[in-house]
Design an enzyme around this catalytic site. Structure first.
Site: not given
Ligand code: G2I
Length: 441
Positions: A276, A245, A274, A166, A208
């Site tokens: 969805d 996404h 990724e 990103e 990515n």
């Molecule tokens: O935002 C969706 C994805 C976009 N591309 C990069 C990916 O790395 C990203 O993944 C998401 C995760 O699916 C989420 O699970 O990235 C988020 C953060 O940027 C993740 O969220 C985080 C929450 O912000 C936290 O509060 C939490 O502790 O997930 C953490 C673990 O559950």
């Protein structure tokens, strides 16, 4: 009824072209038939038929939940750690690395015969606090040390690394995203890729990003130019990840396949990393089908990963964007994805050796009002194929089979011309590929 081929245009010169085109389609179907295989009954098996993988993001804290691991183990063969290999997880304090949860995911994946995508080595987001507060040459050194240490820890165990995630801005500028990493100098991305190559020479190295699915978007073009420049200058890069996404604000673009094939033409693999798609029912199923068909049409689109197992596991759970519902049931989107991976055919839910036939369906020539569909039967020389036209589609022509019906469900049987046949379908508002199932009468 048997229908004979009629030319789609009255003019003589066009008639010659269209007959030649149809001949080419029939020959192409003959080639496809030699490689047709039994339909896969899971996502990973169906993807493997064309040498691709089908993956998912996994959360370490769900590996103790058997409903979750049962689906993950059955359906997917490429695993991405959803959060556990990010910078805040792996280097919580400078030069103190924590691989506990990342290792749990890698060991679950490898003990179940799966491969692993690494996500991610350098990113403006989810940085540990100490890194957020750094800048300049100290940050550049800390970032390169992080890339080196993490890639070295996982050396030899990673199929592909999202080396940089990103790094481009949204909107129409085509510029780099402003971040502490970007402010260390424009060459931070190539420096990260060089460090990753040195640390793990056998992993594929990917750039990515999201919102890079529409070929006309400035951000897509900016990433394209970065990859082209890296290839021209010999900066190590092997793949581009399109996060993909999608939702109503950001739908699957009509030019998605063009984006995939354009990146591939630069000499890199393309991975959908990724995926969805928010929504439900047949609309969501249709969008998943379109994404899979686009990947299958591009030989260097080597795999697809969805961003989670069940809707309730998703970062966008309220949008129900995944292939299984919260109870682990297969959604319509699952079925359309599986059928698309199988080339349009529906798998036999209870296959036994020698018990029938399979049919693959593929899209061929297209005109404004109609398109050709090639069908290839394998497994038996006597067969009956049920063809499910979509929406108001109707039959215009058929060749190399006896086809009865004109709309809804058609039935095709052999007419002595072999196992490869075709139909021309009037769209009447639907460009969806008809479905087909094969049985031995
Ligand atoms: O935002 C969706 C994805 C976009 N591309 C990069 C990916 O790395 C990203 O993944 C998401 C995760 O699916 C989420 O699970 O990235 C988020 C953060 O940027 C993740 O969220 C985080 C929450 O912000 C936290 O509060 C939490 O502790 O997930 C953490 C673990 O559950």
């Amino acid at each position: 009824m048997t229908r004979t081929l009629t030319p789609p245009r009255p003019r003589r010169r066009l008639r010659a072209i269209s007959l030649a085109t149809v001949t080419a389609v029939v020959l192409a179907a003959g080639v496809a038939a030699t490689s047709a295989q039994a339909a896969g009954s899971t996502l990973q098996a169906a993807a493997a038929e064309s040498g691709r993988y089908f993956g998912t993001a996994i959360a370490a804290n769900k590996l103790s939940e058997s409903a979750y691991t049962t689906i993950a183990n059955r359906e997917f063969n490429m695993i991405t750690a959803e959060n556990e290999m990010k910078l805040d997880a792996t280097e919580p304090n400078q030069n103190q690395f924590n691989f506990t949860n990342g290792d749990r995911i890698v060991s679950w994946a490898r003990s179940n015969g799966k491969q692993v995508r690494g996500h991610t080595l350098a990113w403006h987001s989810q940085q540990p606090g100490w890194m957020q507060n750094m800048s300049g040459s100290a940050l550049r050194s800390a970032m390169l040390n992080h890339v080196t240490q993490v890639a070295t820890h996982y050396r030899g165990q990673i199929h592909s690394w999202d080396v940089v995630n990103e790094a481009f801005a949204d909107g129409s500028s085509g510029a780099r995203r402003d971040s502490n990493l970007q402010r260390t100098g424009n060459d931070w991305i190539e420096a990260a890729f060089r460090a990753a190559r040195a640390a793990d020479p056998n992993a594929k190295l990917c750039y990515n990003d999201y919102n890079t699915d529409d070929w006309t978007h400035a951000k897509t073009q900016a990433v394209y130019n970065l990859v082209r420049d890296f290839k021209a200058r010999g900066v190590p890069i092997d793949c581009v990840g399109l996060q993909s996404h999608f939702n109503s604000q950001s739908p699957v673009p009509s030019n998605y396949q063009t984006t995939l094939s354009s990146f591939a033409a630069l000499g890199v693999d393309v991975q959908i990393t990724e995926l969805d798609i928010e929504g439900s029912g047949s609309a969501q199923a249709d969008n998943y089908r379109r994404v899979v068909e686009a990947c299958l049409a591009v030989s260097r689109c080597t795999g697809i990963s969805v961003w989670g197992v069940r809707d309730t596991d998703s970062w966008r759970a309220s949008g129900t964007p995944l292939l299984f519902d919260g109870n682990g049931n297969k959604k319509a989107a699952y079925t359309s994805t599986l059928n698309a991976l199988n080339g349009g055919s529906t798998p036999d839910p209870d296959p036994e050796p020698g018990d029938g036939c399979t049919v693959t369906v593929s899209r061929a020539n297209e005109w404004g009002d109609r398109f050709n569909v090639s069908l290839a039967v394998s497994g038996s020389s006597t067969w009956r194929v049920s063809i499910g036209l979509q929406g108001a589609q109707s039959l215009q022509n058929s060749w190399n089979a006896t086809v009865s019906g004109t709309s809804g469900t058609l039935t095709a049987t052999p007419n002595g011309a072999g196992n490869n046949f075709g139909i021309t379908v009037y769209k009447n508002g639907s460009t969806n590929l008809p479905t087909a199932t094969c049985s031995v009468p």
